[in-house]
Design a protein around this motif. Structure first.
Motif, PDB file in Angstrom:
ATOM      1  N   GLN A 390      35.932   6.971  -4.581  1.00 50.41           N
ATOM      2  CA  GLN A 390      35.049   6.331  -5.602  1.00 50.41           C
ATOM      3  C   GLN A 390      34.698   7.239  -6.861  1.00 50.41           C
ATOM      4  OE1 GLN A 390      33.494   2.676  -5.570  1.00 50.41           O
ATOM      5  NE2 GLN A 390      34.080   3.811  -7.689  1.00 50.41           N
ATOM      6  N   LEU A 391      34.537   8.619  -6.331  1.00 47.25           N
ATOM      7  CA  LEU A 391      34.160   9.676  -7.265  1.00 47.25           C
ATOM      8  C   LEU A 391      35.566   9.995  -8.227  1.00 47.25           C
ATOM      9  CD1 LEU A 391      32.412  11.574  -8.736  1.00 47.25           C
ATOM     10  CD2 LEU A 391      32.734  13.097  -6.873  1.00 47.25           C
ATOM     11  N   GLN A 392      36.782   9.908  -7.355  1.00 49.20           N
ATOM     12  CA  GLN A 392      38.113   9.949  -8.039  1.00 49.20           C
ATOM     13  C   GLN A 392      38.256   8.888  -9.049  1.00 49.20           C
ATOM     14  OE1 GLN A 392      40.722  12.708  -7.400  1.00 49.20           O
ATOM     15  NE2 GLN A 392      40.872  12.010  -9.582  1.00 49.20           N
ATOM     16  N   ALA A 393      38.017   7.754  -8.633  1.00 50.58           N
ATOM     17  CA  ALA A 393      38.092   6.454  -9.428  1.00 50.58           C
ATOM     18  C   ALA A 393      37.382   6.608 -10.715  1.00 50.58           C
ATOM     19  CB  ALA A 393      37.837   5.261  -8.696  1.00 50.58           C
ATOM     20  N   LEU A 394      35.949   6.909 -10.404  1.00 53.46           N
ATOM     21  CA  LEU A 394      35.224   7.165 -11.711  1.00 53.46           C
ATOM     22  C   LEU A 394      35.793   8.207 -12.676  1.00 53.46           C
ATOM     23  CD1 LEU A 394      31.758   6.873 -10.261  1.00 53.46           C
ATOM     24  CD2 LEU A 394      33.011   5.256 -11.347  1.00 53.46           C
ATOM     25  N   VAL A 395      36.350   9.101 -12.327  1.00 51.80           N
ATOM     26  CA  VAL A 395      36.848  10.224 -13.129  1.00 51.80           C
ATOM     27  C   VAL A 395      38.197   9.707 -13.791  1.00 51.80           C
ATOM     28  CG1 VAL A 395      38.160  12.457 -13.056  1.00 51.80           C
ATOM     29  CG2 VAL A 395      36.247  12.133 -11.665  1.00 51.80           C
ATOM     30  N   ASP A 396      39.153   9.123 -13.138  1.00 50.43           N
ATOM     31  CA  ASP A 396      40.216   8.220 -13.695  1.00 50.43           C
ATOM     32  C   ASP A 396      39.981   7.382 -14.720  1.00 50.43           C
ATOM     33  OD1 ASP A 396      41.717  10.018 -12.158  1.00 50.43           O
ATOM     34  OD2 ASP A 396      42.124   8.501 -10.525  1.00 50.43           O
ATOM     35  N   GLN A 397      38.903   6.685 -14.576  1.00 47.51           N
ATOM     36  CA  GLN A 397      38.556   5.477 -15.711  1.00 47.51           C
ATOM     37  C   GLN A 397      37.995   5.819 -16.914  1.00 47.51           C
ATOM     38  OE1 GLN A 397      35.393   3.221 -14.794  1.00 47.51           O
ATOM     39  NE2 GLN A 397      33.862   4.964 -14.805  1.00 47.51           N
ATOM     40  N   MET A 398      37.486   7.230 -17.069  1.00 44.22           N
ATOM     41  CA  MET A 398      36.922   7.745 -18.402  1.00 44.22           C
ATOM     42  C   MET A 398      38.014   7.491 -19.558  1.00 44.22           C
ATOM     43  SD  MET A 398      34.001   8.534 -18.204  1.00 44.22           S
ATOM     44  CE  MET A 398      32.564   8.779 -16.810  1.00 44.22           C
ATOM     45  N   SER A 419      28.830  14.296 -18.017  1.00 40.37           N
ATOM     46  CA  SER A 419      30.154  14.378 -18.997  1.00 40.37           C
ATOM     47  C   SER A 419      31.315  14.415 -18.142  1.00 40.37           C
ATOM     48  CB  SER A 419      29.913  15.638 -19.635  1.00 40.37           C
ATOM     49  OG  SER A 419      29.872  16.864 -18.783  1.00 40.37           O
ATOM     50  N   LYS A 420      32.325  14.197 -18.758  1.00 40.31           N
ATOM     51  CA  LYS A 420      33.799  14.293 -18.027  1.00 40.31           C
ATOM     52  C   LYS A 420      34.159  15.537 -17.069  1.00 40.31           C
ATOM     53  CE  LYS A 420      36.135  11.392 -21.340  1.00 40.31           C
ATOM     54  NZ  LYS A 420      37.343  11.412 -22.607  1.00 40.31           N
ATOM     55  N   TRP A 421      33.446  16.721 -17.884  1.00 44.58           N
ATOM     56  CA  TRP A 421      33.809  18.023 -16.950  1.00 44.58           C
ATOM     57  C   TRP A 421      33.023  18.207 -15.869  1.00 44.58           C
ATOM     58  CZ3 TRP A 421      32.148  17.925 -22.040  1.00 44.58           C
ATOM     59  CH2 TRP A 421      30.932  18.450 -22.232  1.00 44.58           C
ATOM     60  N   GLU A 422      31.740  17.502 -15.907  1.00 46.42           N
ATOM     61  CA  GLU A 422      30.782  17.822 -14.922  1.00 46.42           C
ATOM     62  C   GLU A 422      31.126  16.640 -13.825  1.00 46.42           C
ATOM     63  OE1 GLU A 422      28.073  19.154 -13.822  1.00 46.42           O
ATOM     64  OE2 GLU A 422      28.534  20.830 -15.583  1.00 46.42           O
ATOM     65  N   MET A 423      31.730  15.502 -14.137  1.00 48.78           N
ATOM     66  CA  MET A 423      32.143  14.505 -13.121  1.00 48.78           C
ATOM     67  C   MET A 423      33.395  15.378 -12.173  1.00 48.78           C
ATOM     68  SD  MET A 423      32.574  10.694 -13.488  1.00 48.78           S
ATOM     69  CE  MET A 423      30.882  10.415 -14.259  1.00 48.78           C
ATOM     70  N   GLU A 424      34.405  15.748 -12.989  1.00 47.60           N
ATOM     71  CA  GLU A 424      35.227  16.768 -12.265  1.00 47.60           C
ATOM     72  C   GLU A 424      34.909  17.731 -11.402  1.00 47.60           C
ATOM     73  OE1 GLU A 424      39.299  16.778 -14.011  1.00 47.60           O
ATOM     74  OE2 GLU A 424      38.373  16.258 -15.978  1.00 47.60           O
ATOM     75  N   ARG A 425      33.858  18.518 -12.119  1.00 48.55           N
ATOM     76  CA  ARG A 425      33.451  19.352 -11.272  1.00 48.55           C
ATOM     77  C   ARG A 425      32.760  19.075  -9.984  1.00 48.55           C
ATOM     78  NH1 ARG A 425      28.270  21.807 -10.857  1.00 48.55           N
ATOM     79  NH2 ARG A 425      28.092  24.133 -10.292  1.00 48.55           N
ATOM     80  N   GLU A 426      31.991  17.979 -10.151  1.00 45.62           N
ATOM     81  CA  GLU A 426      31.415  17.411  -8.855  1.00 45.62           C
ATOM     82  C   GLU A 426      32.323  16.798  -7.775  1.00 45.62           C
ATOM     83  OE1 GLU A 426      28.233  13.902  -7.623  1.00 45.62           O
ATOM     84  OE2 GLU A 426      28.253  14.507  -9.860  1.00 45.62           O
TER      85      GLU A 426
END
Length: 869
Positions: A390-398, A419-426
């Motif tokens: 789910q986290l990967q899907a949220l990153v991809d949808q941005m 932010s985008k980078w914070e979500m990818e960091r997570e």
């Protein structure tokens, strides 16, 4: 028209309009800062109010353009170089140069801004425009708050804001909450103020703001229980947590109406979880062989029938207004921060998130809800897979355009969307927890988060590789450093050396962490590069000196660190510990006071703060010991310090409930200030925590005896006390002595101590307590238990220690006296026979001491008992 374009997300039209071209004219931008380069003129506008409105519209367009590029997506269709025109240099300045200048200026409080943030120029422009003076536009202070929140999320660590940042919001909030105000706007403002408090980890203040926001919007909610099932094979319905929530009726608000393409009122919860919407983030299914997608409630009513929301059916609750959904998600964040770190936390959060996910109504809000659910599920084996996917899907949808930009921005400021980078960091950190280090490393390297890259290599025990990466960055052999040099060629040489000084300082700090032998030189190099603004350098150097016992140097460094960024409680904590080593109790007290003001759940800091109050009390007593006569003011101050210590420990124990050392300190201080009921509670916790390991040693017998003394020093019967009604009332109501303390002390013996441990002093204290109650039989039994485990009761034949034997003789005399006094008051006991048996048995075990003078006493006891019979 300009304002409508901002609302519709047409930032290109706004930022390239005639007003924007006149407003964003710079002069000497290559050599000067943004603040020095702009005059912010609108020569064609003469009306002051209209000019302010245009300024605010252009600032909002710049701010939202930055948010679109770095938070919500989709891709931004305008670049800073298309907006800014340098009158002294009409040739086009590259976007890279503009953004790098903005990133360097956005560094604040010694903390660098994230250098890969896209189009950082727009945020810097918004900051400067909102900082202009305004007389007619009252909402500017609100937009400043929003800009501050975005800026804080750009920095490595939260940095305190100017003291006047909140002052102007008070009058605006009063206007919104007045009779002619807007309830939803008032709720939004309080919600965003709570978000800022949450960034600074001021959980209590944030919680108050969130609750006030819910009250302002009319949201009613209650966490309760209802019968339901959580697994596919569950046979019996059990009580499940459910959040009942209902929005107020908004007849004039189009947002209240639920679009037909989003919510079908006839859908069941299972149908809802399986539905997908073209303009909402993808909600992944669980697909587990045991757990259901979500709790199925079989009861149509909650367990609590007295609630104002008891009319709601947990199975089919009405949709919530998106603003109320934002409040619930914020409340959910606060539950995570203020609750103890145990399994109940996720159970409390899950109903909040499920309530929002059940009725998706906005892209950003639904994204945040799915992100929170992903965080919740990351710690459970059956849900961790969906959590990562789910986290990967949220990153991809941005970057996609699956929903309109106005919808994405509508409630953006009301939710803590990363932010985008914070979500990818997570996502990378989530990979690390699963052991997928290589994938995490790739993400960190792409994001150029070198501190995390170093940690990855260290986790693989490849410190040499980490050192090589940092040195390559500093020496220009790494990609990032090469790109910085290439971009720097567009600027004059004086500007080239100033680029990214905050980031270079951070890299030198990293190198200092990796090379302890050269750490001091690296930290000092970082401090010099940052022009003495790097809090990270001073924190690291202070910790280095502290670990090596150079406390004077450590204090100097840590004082600079906390001056730069006073929001980091760890720096204050180490500074306090350093003061302790130098016996500077006042300095340590002030440091630990700052720790608990930043994080009031830091039990260790509360404990240290209490110790400092006690140290101050002790040092004051020593200084005043040579003063003759009684010094009443100093005694009052001494008692005040002890009471402050008592309160600090009481607060700290809320968050360190299992720390027996803190309970020991609390017990001693409570006895000292006369809070005997609290001392009794503390002794209970100590015995519960330590009895299995240390046995009777866990009981402070002196404290126990003082508790019994406090109970027994008042008359046993209330009718025996003086005829003063007030004294009789105090004997019952005072929890720290007499009958008010009796129940606590009895429970301490009966429920805590005696079922676990025993000793002669414990039994004797217990017997005194029972004697106070005139429970003669129980008291006699307790005295006999005391004798059995005393020196006399355990005296072995062949013992040669004469002193021990004399002590035993005294104990035999005591137990005989007890039998003489209590025996006649107990029915059905032959106390004379029992006394003779005790004396005879002891004399039989100690025949080797018949030549001692005390032997005659034993013979006398025996003769007296025979005569009485």
């Amino acid at each position: 028209m300009l304002a409508k374009d901002v609302i519709d997300g047409k930032f290109r039209e706004v930022l390239t309009s005639l007003w924007a071209r006149a407003f964003f004219r710079a002069s000497g931008l290559r050599d000067n800062s943004y603040e020095e380069s702009f005059s912010w003129q609108l020569p064609s506008v003469t009306d002051e109010a209209e000019k302010e409105l245009i300024q605010v519209v252009l600032a909002v367009a710049s701010l939202h353009a930055f948010i679109q590029a770095n938070w919500t997506g989709p891709e931004l269709d305008i670049n800073p170089s298309e907006v800014i025109v340098d009158m002294m240099n009409p040739t086009l300045i590259s976007d890279e140069v503009l953004d790098m200048k903005a990133v360097s200026e956005l560094a604040y409080g010694g903390e660098p801004a994230y250098h890969l943030a896209q189009h950082a120029t727009f945020l810097r422009l918004a900051q400067l425009i909102f900082a202009l003076p305004y007389r007619h536009c009252i909402s500017v202070c609100w937009w400043r708050l929003r800009t501050m929140i975005i800026h804080e999320q750009l920095l490595d660590e939260a940095v305190p804001l100017p003291t006047d940042a909140h002052d102007s919001l008070g009058s605006l909030l009063q206007t919104l909450t007045g009779d002619t105000g807007d309830r939803d706007l008032a709720g939004r403002l309080q919600l965003e103020q709570g978000r800022l408090e949450h960034i600074f980890c001021h959980d209590k203040a944030a919680s108050d703001r969130f609750v006030q926001a819910a009250r302002a919007t009319g949201l009613q909610y209650e966490l309760t229980g209802a019968l339901g099932r959580r697994t596919k094979f569950q046979q019996n319905d059990l009580s499940q947590l459910v959040l009942l929530a209902e929005s107020r009726k908004r007849n004039d608000s189009p947002a209240e109406a639920v679009p037909d393409d989003l919510v079908d009122q006839s859908c069941t919860p299972d149908d809802m979880s399986n539905m997908t919407y073209s303009n909402l983030p993808v909600t992944l299914g669980l697909n587990d062989d045991t757990l259901l997608e979500q709790t199925i409630f079989t009861s149509s009513a909650p367990s609590s029938t007295t609630s104002q929301l008891s009319h709601l059916d947990p199975v089919s609750q009405p949709p919530l207004h998106p603003l109320d959904q934002c409040i619930l998600l914020s409340l959910c964040l606060n539950v995570r921060n203020t609750s103890p770190s145990h399994g109940l936390t996720s159970e409390q959060m899950s109903p909040y998130v499920a309530r929002v996910i059940s009725h998706p109504k906005n892209w950003s809000v639904h994204t945040m809800a799915l992100l929170l659910r992903s965080r919740l599920e990351s710690g459970r084996t059956r849900t961790v897979e969906r959590s990562v996917l789910q986290l990967q899907a949220l990153v991809d949808q941005m970057p996609t355009a699956d929903s309109s930009l106005p919808e994405r921005l509508l409630y953006f400021h009301s939710i803590p969307l990363p932010s985008k980078w914070e979500m990818e960091r997570e996502l990378a950190l989530r990979f690390l927890t699963l052991g997928v280090v290589k994938s995490a490393l790739e993400i960190f390297e792409r994001l150029e988060m070198w501190e995390e890259v170093v940690k990855c290599w260290q986790s693989m025990e490849m410190t040499d590789k980490a050192v090589a990466i940092v040195r390559d960055l500093l020496e220009g052999r790494k990609e990032e450093a090469e790109s910085v040099i290439l971009r720097g060629k567009d600027l004059p040489s004086p500007r080239r050396g100033k680029l990214d000084s905050a980031r270079q300082a951070k890299l030198w700090c990293l190198l200092g962490d990796l090379e302890p032998d050269n750490a001091v030189g690296h930290y000092e190099r970082a401090w010099a590069l940052s022009k003495e603004t790097s809090g990270r350098a001073m924190r690291s150097l202070g910790g280095y000196y502290f670990a090596r016992g150079e406390f004077e140097k450590a204090i100097s460094c840590l004082q600079r660190a906390v001056k730069i960024n006073p929001l980091l409680s760890r720096s204050w904590f180490i500074l306090g510990c350093t003061y302790i080593r130098l016996e500077n109790w006042e300095g340590a007290r002030d440091s630990f006071s700052r720790c608990v003001s930043i994080d009031d759940e830091d039990g260790e800091s509360w404990n240290n703060l209490a110790s400092m109050y006690l140290r101050l009390d002790s040092s004051q007593n020593i200084l005043e010991s040579d003063v003759s006569g009684e010094n009443q003011p100093s005694k009052a101050k001494s008692f005040s310090n002890r009471m402050l210590a008592f309160r600090a420990l009481k607060q700290g124990l809320k968050y360190s409930y299992d720390n027996w050392r803190m309970w020991t300190n609390y017990m001693i201080v409570a006895m000292d200030v006369g809070e005997l009921s609290e001392a009794c509670r503390a002794l209970t916790r100590i015995v519960e925590e330590r009895s299995a390991k240390t046995g009777a040693e866990c009981v402070d017998e002196e404290v126990l005896e003082r508790l019994v003394n406090a109970v027994t020093r008042v008359p046993a019967g209330l009718d025996q006390s003086a005829g003063d009604d007030d004294r009789r009332r105090d004997a019952v109501n005072n929890p720290n002595e007499g009958h008010g303390l009796l129940r606590r002390v009895l429970d301490l013996f009966d429920r805590t101590i005696l079922p676990r441990v025993s000793s002669p002093r414990i039994f004797r204290a217990y017997a005194r307590l029972l004697t106070f109650q005139s429970r003669w039989e129980d008291a006699l039994k307790a005295y006999l238990d005391w004798y059995r485990c005393s020196v006399a009761g355990t005296f072995e034949k062949g013992e040669t220690d004469a002193e021990k034997w004399r002590e035993a003789v005294n104990e035999v005399e005591d137990v005989v006296d007890v039998l003489k006094n209590f025996g006649p008051r107990v029915q059905g006991i032959n106390w004379r026979h029992q006394a003779r048996s005790i004396v005879r048995t002891f004399m039989g075990r100690s025949k080797d001491f018949d030549d001692q003078a005390e032997w005659s006493r034993l013979v006398e006891f025996q003769s007296e008992l025979r005569t009485e019979e």
